[in-house]
Scaffold this motif. Structure first.
Motif, short mmCIF file in Angstrom:
data_model
loop_
_atom_site.label_atom_id
_atom_site.label_comp_id
_atom_site.label_asym_id
_atom_site.label_seq_id
_atom_site.Cartn_x
_atom_site.Cartn_y
_atom_site.Cartn_z
N PRO A 183 -34.98 -2.78 26.96
CA PRO A 183 -34.68 -1.76 25.96
C PRO A 183 -33.32 -1.08 26.18
O PRO A 183 -33.00 -0.67 27.29
CB PRO A 183 -35.84 -0.77 26.11
N GLY A 184 -32.55 -1.01 25.11
CA GLY A 184 -31.20 -0.41 25.17
C GLY A 184 -30.11 -1.43 25.36
O GLY A 184 -28.94 -1.16 25.05
N ASP A 185 -30.45 -2.64 25.87
CA ASP A 185 -29.45 -3.71 25.97
C ASP A 185 -29.21 -4.31 24.58
O ASP A 185 -30.12 -4.36 23.74
CB ASP A 185 -29.94 -4.83 26.90
N MET A 186 -28.01 -4.80 24.35
CA MET A 186 -27.68 -5.34 23.03
C MET A 186 -26.78 -6.57 23.18
O MET A 186 -25.89 -6.61 24.02
CB MET A 186 -26.98 -4.28 22.18
N LEU A 187 -27.05 -7.54 22.34
CA LEU A 187 -26.31 -8.80 22.32
C LEU A 187 -25.59 -8.92 20.98
O LEU A 187 -26.19 -8.68 19.93
CB LEU A 187 -27.28 -9.96 22.51
N TYR A 188 -24.31 -9.25 21.02
CA TYR A 188 -23.56 -9.52 19.79
C TYR A 188 -23.37 -11.02 19.66
O TYR A 188 -22.93 -11.69 20.60
CB TYR A 188 -22.19 -8.84 19.81
N ILE A 189 -23.70 -11.56 18.47
CA ILE A 189 -23.56 -12.99 18.20
C ILE A 189 -22.67 -13.18 16.97
O ILE A 189 -23.00 -12.70 15.88
CB ILE A 189 -24.92 -13.66 17.93
N PRO A 190 -21.54 -13.90 17.09
CA PRO A 190 -20.70 -14.17 15.92
C PRO A 190 -21.34 -15.25 15.04
O PRO A 190 -22.26 -15.96 15.47
CB PRO A 190 -19.39 -14.69 16.53
N PRO A 191 -20.84 -15.42 13.82
CA PRO A 191 -21.36 -16.47 12.93
C PRO A 191 -21.19 -17.85 13.57
O PRO A 191 -20.18 -18.14 14.20
CB PRO A 191 -20.49 -16.34 11.68
N GLY A 192 -22.22 -18.69 13.38
CA GLY A 192 -22.13 -20.08 13.80
C GLY A 192 -22.54 -20.36 15.23
O GLY A 192 -22.67 -21.52 15.61
N ILE A 193 -22.73 -19.34 16.06
CA ILE A 193 -23.10 -19.56 17.47
C ILE A 193 -24.61 -19.71 17.58
O ILE A 193 -25.38 -18.84 17.16
CB ILE A 193 -22.63 -18.39 18.36
N ALA A 194 -25.06 -20.82 18.17
CA ALA A 194 -26.49 -21.05 18.36
C ALA A 194 -27.07 -20.04 19.34
O ALA A 194 -26.43 -19.70 20.34
CB ALA A 194 -26.72 -22.47 18.87
N HIS A 195 -28.26 -19.53 19.05
CA HIS A 195 -28.93 -18.62 19.97
C HIS A 195 -30.44 -18.82 19.86
O HIS A 195 -30.95 -19.26 18.83
CB HIS A 195 -28.53 -17.16 19.73
N TRP A 196 -31.12 -18.46 20.95
CA TRP A 196 -32.55 -18.76 21.06
C TRP A 196 -33.17 -17.69 21.94
O TRP A 196 -32.85 -17.59 23.13
CB TRP A 196 -32.71 -20.15 21.66
N GLY A 197 -34.02 -16.86 21.33
CA GLY A 197 -34.64 -15.78 22.07
C GLY A 197 -36.14 -15.91 22.12
O GLY A 197 -36.78 -16.18 21.09
N ASN A 198 -36.72 -15.72 23.30
CA ASN A 198 -38.17 -15.76 23.47
C ASN A 198 -38.65 -14.53 24.22
O ASN A 198 -38.01 -14.09 25.19
CB ASN A 198 -38.60 -17.02 24.24
N ALA A 199 -39.77 -13.97 23.74
CA ALA A 199 -40.34 -12.80 24.40
C ALA A 199 -40.75 -13.15 25.82
O ALA A 199 -41.30 -14.22 26.08
CB ALA A 199 -41.55 -12.30 23.61
N GLN A 200 -40.46 -12.25 26.73
CA GLN A 200 -40.87 -12.42 28.11
C GLN A 200 -41.92 -11.34 28.40
O GLN A 200 -41.60 -10.21 28.72
CB GLN A 200 -39.68 -12.28 29.05
N GLY A 201 -43.18 -11.71 28.23
CA GLY A 201 -44.26 -10.73 28.29
C GLY A 201 -44.59 -10.24 26.89
O GLY A 201 -43.93 -10.58 25.90
N ASP A 202 -45.65 -9.44 26.78
CA ASP A 202 -46.11 -8.97 25.48
C ASP A 202 -45.31 -7.77 24.98
O ASP A 202 -44.52 -7.18 25.71
CB ASP A 202 -47.60 -8.61 25.55
N ASP A 203 -45.56 -7.44 23.70
CA ASP A 203 -44.95 -6.27 23.05
C ASP A 203 -43.43 -6.27 23.16
O ASP A 203 -42.81 -5.32 23.63
CB ASP A 203 -45.52 -4.97 23.64
#
Length: 384
Positions: A183-203
């Protein structure tokens, strides 16, 4: 009102815009120190039950690979979901939760007309929407729990996708970076860049702050339609200097040049600005009500403000302005309104406006008419 960010972590905004915006990804640890999600998972699920809210559920191992279900949902839907590997997505949450709406103000170091909305995703352990890329910039703010992000290759329309799903899931992913965000961390992704996020733990909840980026096809199509509405029907292609051709089937360079001149004649900077301001401020989601709105005249709203009430910017309102030698146009929810530059700047900048700020400006009849129109189209709301 939340103040626009001046830094991303320790990085000044000017440095971010120069070196990262639309160029390369950036992880900002503790971008929002002490961040607490303004909405709970149960409240997010409650929004997904509402008819007017755009929501989706993605199941990695559903009836098809990466099965997509569209809302609105009912409570039974959530009771039958598996324990892991799924995601709930609620679009434009900023239009329904005032505290989420206020978060947009932090990102107004990017022009208002580029900001889109805030989508919120919820996922149990290992939930995500698969490896993909977007056509627009996005800030991914972690709101609750943890998420494991992978950054991949630059993609385009020809990048291979997985078949058998309505989602544009990449079939190839080449990891270049990976992080676990909290919480509070932020990722910036420009157009066209592949990204893949998966929850680590619940909620796990993530706030996606997206931006509008009209396609070239949309720009050409929409500006052409808008400008055509103002062109008289008797203006036609003409060729008074026509010369005899060797073959009557040939379209000569002179004809193409004439068409180019016609386009240049009508696609002026003024016409483009008029269209662009209206187009970029159109609301994506409109309020649905059976009640016929009652017009408010200038005396009514002026009296209300003089009595201590305020003008509030509607949570869904989109505002921008453009000035040239002829004056200033205020663009509000797809409408172009003439007013002074001072009034346009005030309306675009402030969430709430008092009589003290307006009193001098609305001595000008044009400004007074502009505010009256904004109130009646519910871009601005009169309230205590």
């Amino acid at each position: 009102m939340t103040a626009p960010l001046t830094h991303l972590g320790d990085m000044p905004i000017e440095e971010f815009l120069r070196h990262y915006w639309q160029k390369k990804p950036l992880l900002i640890r503790n971008a929002f120190p002490g961040f607490e999600s303004p909405i709970s998972p149960d409240e997010l699920a409650g929004l997904a039950l509402e008819e007017e809210v755009e929501s989706r559920i993605v199941l990695e191992k559903g009836a098809t690979p990466w099965e997509l279900r569209n809302g609105p949902f009912d409570e039974k839907t959530f009771e039958t979901l598996p324990e892991s590997h799924w995601t709930l997505l609620v679009q434009a949450a900023d239009q329904y939760v005032p505290e989420v709406n206020q978060m947009l103000d932090a990102f107004r170091f990017i022009p208002n007309w580029r900001l889109d909305d805030i989508m919120i995703s919820y996922a149990p352990d290992k939930g995500g929407v698969g490896p993909h890329f977007d056509y627009y910039d996005v800030f991914l703010l972690q709101g609750l729990g943890k998420r494991h992000w992978k950054i991949g290759q630059m993609c385009d329309n020809d990048s291979p996708r997985i078949e058998g799903t309505r989602l544009k899931i990449l079939s190839e992913f080449h990891t270049t970076d990976e992080w676990v965000v909290e919480p509070g961390d932020m990722l910036y992704i420009p157009p066209g860049i592949a990204h893949w996020g998966n929850a680590q733990g619940d909620d796990c909840m993530t706030y996606s702050i997206g931006f509008r980026a009209p396609s070239h096809a949309d720009i050409i199509s929409e500006v052409g339609q808008e400008v055509a509405l103002s062109i008289a029907d008797d203006l036609r292609f003409s060729d008074p200097d026509l010369k005899l051709q060797n073959n009557p089937g040939e379209i000569g360079a002179e004809a193409i040049s004439q068409v180019q001149k016609i386009l240049q004649q009508h696609l002026t900077a003024e016409n483009i600005a008029h269209w662009f301001g209206k187009f970029m401020t159109e609301r994506k989601y409109l309020d649905h009500t059976d009640e016929e709105p009652m017009d408010i005249d200038a005396d009514e709203w002026q009296s209300a403000l003089a009595d201590g009430e305020l003008l509030w910017r509607h949570p869904s309102a989109r505002l921008a302005f453009h000035s040239d030698a002829k004056g200033t146009l205020l663009f509000a929810d797809g409408e172009a309104i003439c007013c002074s530059r001072e009034l346009a700047e005030l309306v675009c900048k402030e969430v709430e406006i008092s009589w003290r700020e307006l009193k001098e400006l609305v001595q000008d009849p044009q400004n007074r008419a502009a505010i009256t129109q904004l109130v009646n189209q519910e871009t601005l709301l009169v309230d205590e």
